[in-house]
Design a protein around this motif. Structure first.
Motif, PDB file in Angstrom:
ATOM      1  N   UNK A   1       0.833  -1.204   0.000  1.00  0.00           N
ATOM      2  CA  UNK A   1       0.000   0.000   0.000  1.00  0.00           C
ATOM      3  C   UNK A   1       0.869   1.255   0.000  1.00  0.00           C
ATOM      4  N   UNK A   2       1.935   1.248   0.778  1.00  0.00           N
ATOM      5  CA  UNK A   2       2.855   2.387   0.806  1.00  0.00           C
ATOM      6  C   UNK A   2       3.513   2.625  -0.538  1.00  0.00           C
ATOM      7  N   UNK A   3       3.930   1.552  -1.212  1.00  0.00           N
ATOM      8  CA  UNK A   3       4.534   1.689  -2.543  1.00  0.00           C
ATOM      9  C   UNK A   3       3.531   2.217  -3.560  1.00  0.00           C
ATOM     10  N   UNK A   4       2.290   1.777  -3.439  1.00  0.00           N
ATOM     11  CA  UNK A   4       1.258   2.248  -4.362  1.00  0.00           C
ATOM     12  C   UNK A   4       1.012   3.742  -4.184  1.00  0.00           C
ATOM     13  N   UNK A  19       3.974   5.636  -5.648  1.00  0.00           N
ATOM     14  CA  UNK A  19       3.898   5.657  -7.108  1.00  0.00           C
ATOM     15  C   UNK A  19       2.841   6.613  -7.618  1.00  0.00           C
ATOM     16  N   UNK A  20       1.710   6.669  -6.924  1.00  0.00           N
ATOM     17  CA  UNK A  20       0.634   7.580  -7.317  1.00  0.00           C
ATOM     18  C   UNK A  20       1.087   9.029  -7.185  1.00  0.00           C
ATOM     19  N   UNK A  21       1.751   9.349  -6.093  1.00  0.00           N
ATOM     20  CA  UNK A  21       2.250  10.712  -5.902  1.00  0.00           C
ATOM     21  C   UNK A  21       3.295  11.066  -6.956  1.00  0.00           C
ATOM     22  N   UNK A  22       4.149  10.117  -7.289  1.00  0.00           N
ATOM     23  CA  UNK A  22       5.149  10.355  -8.322  1.00  0.00           C
ATOM     24  C   UNK A  22       4.511  10.615  -9.675  1.00  0.00           C
TER      25      UNK A  22
END
Length: 91
Positions: free
Chosen positions: A34-37, A40-43
């Motif tokens: 969830x943290x990686x997702x 990635x969304x913020x990026x």
């Protein structure tokens, strides 16, 4: 009374049930996924904003904005505008 009518004891019971169902390793994996997702969304959002800003700069550089005085001067230079401004003479 806790948050939204739920006491701390009810929250602890729910936490224990979730831990029993999923286990600590699986919850850890879910949390990191969830943290990686989210990262990635913020990026992706920041990349999209950067692209939009670059496109706006390119458009602004290619088509310089005219002031109202420049637009008025350009319209006065056209032959159609000078025909309309001429004095009305009778033949």
């Amino acid at each position: 009374m806790g948050v939204g009518g739920i006491s701390i004891w009810q929250l602890l019971i729910i936490l224990v049930i979730v831990l029993l169902l999923f286990g600590t390793k699986r919850l850890k994996n879910i949390g990191s996924d969830l943290g990686n997702a989210v990262k990635g969304f913020r990026g992706a959002l920041s990349d999209a904003e950067k692209r939009d800003e670059e496109e706006e700069k390119k458009q602004a550089g290619a088509e310089p904005a005219l002031t109202s005085e420049q637009r008025t001067a350009e319209s006065a230079d056209t032959p159609e505008a000078s025909k309309d401004k001429g004095p009305a003479t009778k033949s």
